[in-house]
Design a protein around this motif. Structure first.
Motif, short mmCIF file in Angstrom:
data_model
loop_
_atom_site.label_atom_id
_atom_site.label_comp_id
_atom_site.label_asym_id
_atom_site.label_seq_id
_atom_site.Cartn_x
_atom_site.Cartn_y
_atom_site.Cartn_z
N TRP A 526 -35.67 17.52 -24.68
CA TRP A 526 -35.95 17.51 -23.25
C TRP A 526 -35.95 18.89 -22.60
CZ3 TRP A 526 -37.59 13.79 -20.05
CH2 TRP A 526 -37.61 12.49 -20.56
N GLY A 527 -35.50 19.92 -23.28
CA GLY A 527 -35.23 21.17 -22.59
C GLY A 527 -36.23 22.28 -22.85
N TRP A 528 -37.26 22.43 -22.02
CA TRP A 528 -38.15 23.58 -22.08
C TRP A 528 -37.66 24.65 -21.09
CZ3 TRP A 528 -41.85 24.15 -25.66
CH2 TRP A 528 -42.45 23.03 -26.23
N TRP A 529 -37.70 25.90 -21.52
CA TRP A 529 -37.37 27.01 -20.63
C TRP A 529 -38.18 28.23 -21.07
CZ3 TRP A 529 -35.31 27.96 -16.10
CH2 TRP A 529 -34.92 29.27 -15.76
N VAL A 530 -38.70 28.98 -20.11
CA VAL A 530 -39.38 30.25 -20.39
C VAL A 530 -38.58 31.35 -19.71
CG1 VAL A 530 -41.54 31.53 -20.25
CG2 VAL A 530 -41.59 29.01 -20.37
N ASP A 531 -38.05 32.29 -20.50
CA ASP A 531 -37.21 33.32 -19.90
C ASP A 531 -38.08 34.44 -19.32
OD1 ASP A 531 -37.73 35.34 -21.89
OD2 ASP A 531 -36.16 34.53 -23.18
N THR A 532 -37.45 35.39 -18.67
CA THR A 532 -38.19 36.44 -17.96
C THR A 532 -38.91 37.40 -18.89
OG1 THR A 532 -36.13 37.71 -17.79
CG2 THR A 532 -36.77 36.36 -15.89
N ALA A 581 -31.35 24.38 -22.46
CA ALA A 581 -30.91 25.70 -22.91
C ALA A 581 -31.64 26.74 -22.08
CB ALA A 581 -31.21 25.88 -24.39
N ILE A 582 -30.89 27.44 -21.22
CA ILE A 582 -31.46 28.42 -20.31
C ILE A 582 -30.93 29.79 -20.69
CG2 ILE A 582 -31.55 29.17 -17.90
CD1 ILE A 582 -31.41 26.26 -17.07
N TYR A 583 -31.83 30.67 -21.08
CA TYR A 583 -31.43 31.99 -21.57
C TYR A 583 -31.73 33.05 -20.54
CZ TYR A 583 -31.18 36.14 -24.54
OH TYR A 583 -30.85 37.36 -25.08
N ASP A 584 -30.77 33.96 -20.35
CA ASP A 584 -30.92 35.10 -19.44
C ASP A 584 -30.94 36.38 -20.28
OD1 ASP A 584 -30.80 37.08 -17.56
OD2 ASP A 584 -29.00 36.35 -16.55
N PRO A 585 -32.12 37.00 -20.46
CA PRO A 585 -32.20 38.21 -21.32
C PRO A 585 -31.42 39.39 -20.76
CG PRO A 585 -34.39 37.28 -20.89
CD PRO A 585 -33.43 36.60 -19.95
N GLN A 586 -31.28 39.46 -19.42
CA GLN A 586 -30.61 40.62 -18.82
C GLN A 586 -29.14 40.70 -19.23
OE1 GLN A 586 -33.14 38.91 -17.07
NE2 GLN A 586 -34.31 40.71 -17.69
N THR A 587 -28.51 39.55 -19.43
CA THR A 587 -27.08 39.55 -19.80
C THR A 587 -26.86 39.02 -21.21
OG1 THR A 587 -26.79 37.35 -18.81
CG2 THR A 587 -26.37 39.26 -17.40
N ASP A 588 -27.94 38.65 -21.91
CA ASP A 588 -27.85 38.03 -23.23
C ASP A 588 -26.93 36.81 -23.18
OD1 ASP A 588 -28.40 37.61 -25.92
OD2 ASP A 588 -26.82 38.97 -26.61
N SER A 589 -27.11 36.01 -22.10
CA SER A 589 -26.28 34.82 -21.91
C SER A 589 -27.14 33.57 -22.05
CB SER A 589 -25.63 34.83 -20.53
OG SER A 589 -24.81 35.97 -20.37
N MET A 590 -26.54 32.54 -22.62
CA MET A 590 -27.22 31.25 -22.78
C MET A 590 -26.39 30.17 -22.09
SD MET A 590 -29.69 29.37 -24.00
CE MET A 590 -30.50 30.07 -25.43
N TYR A 591 -27.07 29.37 -21.26
CA TYR A 591 -26.43 28.25 -20.57
C TYR A 591 -26.93 26.97 -21.23
CZ TYR A 591 -25.57 31.91 -17.14
OH TYR A 591 -25.17 33.07 -16.52
N VAL A 592 -26.03 26.29 -21.91
CA VAL A 592 -26.38 25.09 -22.68
C VAL A 592 -25.70 23.89 -22.04
CG1 VAL A 592 -26.25 23.95 -24.93
CG2 VAL A 592 -26.66 26.41 -24.80
N THR A 593 -26.45 22.81 -21.92
CA THR A 593 -25.87 21.55 -21.45
C THR A 593 -26.16 20.46 -22.47
OG1 THR A 593 -27.81 20.78 -20.22
CG2 THR A 593 -26.25 22.19 -19.04
N GLY A 594 -25.28 19.46 -22.50
CA GLY A 594 -25.48 18.35 -23.41
C GLY A 594 -24.25 17.49 -23.51
N TYR A 595 -24.00 16.98 -24.72
CA TYR A 595 -22.92 16.02 -24.95
C TYR A 595 -22.03 16.51 -26.08
CZ TYR A 595 -26.07 13.16 -22.18
OH TYR A 595 -26.88 12.69 -21.18
N THR A 596 -20.78 16.07 -26.03
CA THR A 596 -19.79 16.43 -27.04
C THR A 596 -19.14 15.15 -27.56
OG1 THR A 596 -17.92 16.58 -25.50
CG2 THR A 596 -19.32 18.55 -25.75
N ALA A 597 -18.29 15.30 -28.56
CA ALA A 597 -17.57 14.13 -29.08
C ALA A 597 -16.70 13.50 -28.00
CB ALA A 597 -16.73 14.53 -30.29
N GLU A 598 -16.11 14.35 -27.13
CA GLU A 598 -15.25 13.86 -26.05
C GLU A 598 -16.06 13.32 -24.88
OE1 GLU A 598 -14.97 16.85 -27.44
OE2 GLU A 598 -13.22 16.43 -28.71
N ALA A 599 -17.30 13.79 -24.72
CA ALA A 599 -18.18 13.36 -23.62
C ALA A 599 -19.52 12.97 -24.24
CB ALA A 599 -18.35 14.48 -22.61
#
Length: 729
Positions: A526-532, A581-599
């Motif tokens: 489900w997750g398309w993203w185009v970074d800067t 999955a949203i990636y920020d090249p300026q800070t080399d940071s990735m914001y990931v959302t989804g599910y875990t074993a606990e959630a």
């Protein structure tokens, strides 16, 4: 990720879960919108599609269409205002249609009636399972919500039975079979209906609704009644070149037909007070053609509209008389002409509902008197990276003037799709709607990336203003499943391919496709993203994250992507599935959302971003570090449901939206909740269901103000929140 890093992340998760126990404050925002003349603050909106119209002598315009998300398929307008809508054409098996007629007492509305796959049962109210009805609903002319019965209701208390008492069933067909009524005309005594699939016009008593006669006519469509009682009828309407027949009051064909220009695609017909016959031409001309009686016949005497419509001159630039996909034409007693458009014409598929409905009124001298617009459906908005106060949606561009009052801050500036120049545009071959936008500036040029409603594939467009005006030229395509791309010209079997317009003609030529030969099927997620930087990211559920690296521009100005230059990342801990999955090249940071074993994942909520967000730093190092782990709103038993359907990152914040439109704002650096945004009085405190993966975007202005755009399907617009944080961050 090391166990120590993961342990720290889970501690942060517990801390932020505690923070969520406190109510998030409501942020001080102004609610505005783009894409619709009316915002619903006073209960009005312009419907998202118009495929037929009828005009009263005093200039009331009665419309019809197969679909409007909030039930305004059949509406009434006058003097640039929405007066109301008929209702009963949406839900409970009901739909609108492609024809409408009026006389002094009634409005006759072409409609469909189904049974919701057999779930609706009632003799005389709904068809049997596996069947579909097409027919005519009769309404009171003064209040189209009031049905005008002509037969006894099955039940005196069931509102659906009361509506059935004012419904004339014309065709009872198997589900999936077309049986539409595609033309209606009425006098005070007689109703004429085009039963297109049966190749006949049926004649009814306007009061009793009993059928009096039927005339054989090949695939009849729109009908116009002249002052002498004769009828002008579009024929052969299921083909590419409809023709015109002139019938007398008994249905006999007269010999004075219209000499249509060779390239005309006639889609509607009307007769004005002077006796001129008007043809709405949805061919390359995009004009209304006027035919006057001359030497015992008819001749083309004048036109309304620039030849070529919106595609002439600066292609895609809207304006008076620049028609775009004509669907209807009518005239009032004073000679004012009314024209409806939807970006494509009266196709039977619902594509027009995403290309934008416009209803315009023109004085006899050709000056536009008023217009109303309902331009957006299943759409988002993204700021233009190359121009200030310019905004892209799925297939339009708007300009903003934020000095104006809410709802008046937008101006329609560009229609991006040109079906005459680029008929292969996947808007017409893949989706019923254009798609959700991400606009990026790469190598000094602007590109538009569009995800479809179900995140199956990604469309890429380039711009060449000097040659194509506002038109977005098909440039690239990353396909997903085969079913969604079956109609793409020359596409390889199986889906899972990349297309690039290597010869620059905007067509899907057979030698421009590259099938995926990596051995791993890449469709799904489900997750398309185009970074800067132009890299394309895709979150693929339990299969991890893919990254298509931007390979520069080819000789024709297309961005280059290939399977050979793709990186795959495993599902990062603590996730079991990744949804965004949203990636920020300026800070080399990735914001990931989804599910875990606990959630864990809940299959009943399959579009959501998930229940957990993690920000990872040093993503490209091979050993990313979780800065924080954030529990997201998740209460599936709440009414309405409280989950998150989309998110974006901009400036110093993460913005995430619930299906019902509530926007949550978090600090990008810490994950701390900041507050929420809700639709304000400007839009009646109302939002439709946000149900697409990229239904939210945000933009930080130079003065620190944020513009947040949210999909709003219910009433044909995109919400725009204006928020200035207390501190300039």
């Amino acid at each position: 990720m090391s166990r120590l890093t993961l342990a720290r992340a889970m501690c942060a998760f517990a801390l932020l879960a505690t923070l969520h126990a406190f109510a998030e404050p409501a942020l001080n925002v102004q609610t505005s919108w783009i894409g619709n003349t009316f915002g619903f603050g006073d209960g009005a909106w312009t419907q998202i599609n118009i495929t037929a119209l009828a005009v009263s002598p005093d200039g009331k315009v009665y419309t019809n269409s197969p679909w409007d998300e909030s039930g305004a398929e059949a509406s009434v307008y006058q003097n640039g205002k929405m007066l109301g809508f008929a209702g009963g054409t949406h839900g409970w098996g009901n739909s609108g249609g492609n024809a409408i007629a009026i006389n002094k007492r009634y409005a006759y509305v072409a409609v469909g009636v189904g049974n919701e796959k057999g779930h609706l049962v009632g003799q005389g109210v709904w068809p049997d399972k596996g069947r579909q009805w097409y027919g005519i609903s009769r309404r009171e002319i003064g209040d189209t919500k009031r049905v005008a019965a002509f037969q006894a209701a099955v039940s005196s208390i069931d509102p659906h039975a009361k509506a059935a008492a004012a419904f004339a069933m014309v065709n009872d067909v198997p589900t999936g079979t077309r049986g539409d009524i595609n033309g209606l005309a009425a006098s005070d005594t007689t109703l004429y209906a085009s039963n297109t699939s049966q190749n006949r016009i049926e004649v009814y008593d306007a009061e009793s609704m009993q059928r009096k006669a039927q005339w054989s006519v090949p695939a009849p469509g729109r009908i116009a009644r002249a002052g002498d009682g004769s009828l002008w009828v579009l024929t052969d309407t299921l083909g590419d070149k409809p023709t015109v027949a002139h019938l007398d009051a008994s249905g006999q064909r007269l010999k004075d037909g219209l000499p249509l220009p060779a390239d005309t695609v006639a889609i509607d017909i009307a007769v004005d007070p002077q006796g001129r016959v008007l043809i709405a031409d949805n061919g390359p001309r995009q004009q209304v053609l006027f035919f006057s009686k001359r030497d015992g016949g008819y001749a083309l005497s004048s036109t309304l509209g620039e030849r070529g419509g919106i595609f002439s001159g600066v292609a895609g630039k809207p304006g008076p008389q620049r028609f775009n996909g004509l669907t209807g034409v009518g005239v009032d007693a004073r000679g004012n002409v009314y024209v409806s458009t939807n970006g494509i014409g009266p196709r039977f598929e619902p594509t027009g509902a995403g290309l934008g409905a416009t209803l315009e009124s023109y004085a006899p001298d050709g000056k536009r008197v008023w217009q109303v617009e309902g331009l957006l459906f299943v759409d988002g908005a993204w700021m233009d990276p190359s121009r200030p106060d310019s905004v892209y949606t799925g297939n339009k561009r708007f300009t903003l003037d934020l000095s104006k009052p809410a709802g008046q801050q937008w101006t329609y500036a560009g229609f991006l799709t040109n079906r005459f120049r680029y008929p292969d545009d996947p808007v017409f071959n893949t989706d019923q709607w254009p798609g959700l936008p991400i606009a990026r500036k790469l190598k000094g040029r602007t590109f538009l990336f569009l995800t479809d409603m179900y995140a199956d594939h990604l469309k890429i467009y380039r711009f060449d203003g000097g040659r194509d005006g506002e038109t977005a030229t098909p440039s690239g395509f990353i396909a997903g499943r085969e079913r969604a791309v079956l109609k793409v010209p020359n596409a390889p079997k199986g889906g899972d391919w990349i297309w690039r317009d290597s010869n620059g003609n905007g067509q899907f030529d057979a030698d421009e496709f590259t099938p995926n030969t990596t051995g791993t099927h890449l469709a799904g997620g489900w997750g398309w993203w185009v970074d800067t930087n132009g890299d394309i990211w895709r979150a693929r559920d339990s299969k991890g994250i893919n990254r298509f690296r931007f390979g520069g521009l080819d000789a024709k100005g297309n961005p280059v992507y290939s399977y050979a230059d793709m990186t795959s990342y495993p599902v990062p801990p603590p996730f079991s599935e990744v949804k965004r999955a949203i990636y920020d090249p300026q800070t080399d940071s990735m914001y990931v959302t989804g599910y875990t074993a606990e959630a864990p994942f809940d299959r009943g909520f399959w579009k959501e971003v998930g229940r957990v967000l993690v920000r990872y730093d040093k993503w490209s190092s091979g050993n990313p570090v979780a800065r924080y782990t954030l529990p997201l709103p998740w209460d599936t038993k709440a009414k309405p449901v409280s989950t998150l359907i989309g998110l974006t990152v901009e400036g110093k914040y993460v913005f995430a939206v619930e299906p019902v439109g509530t926007v949550h704002v978090y600090s990008k650096d810490t994950g701390t909740p900041v507050g929420t945004m809700q639709p304000g009085p400007e839009v009646g405190h109302a939002s439709g269901w946000v149900d697409v993966p990229n239904g939210i975007s945000a933009y930080r202005r130079d003065d620190g103000e944020y513009l947040v755009f949210v999909e709003e399907d219910a009433r044909g617009k995109v919400l725009m929140y204006r928020w200035k944080p207390a501190s300039n961050t």
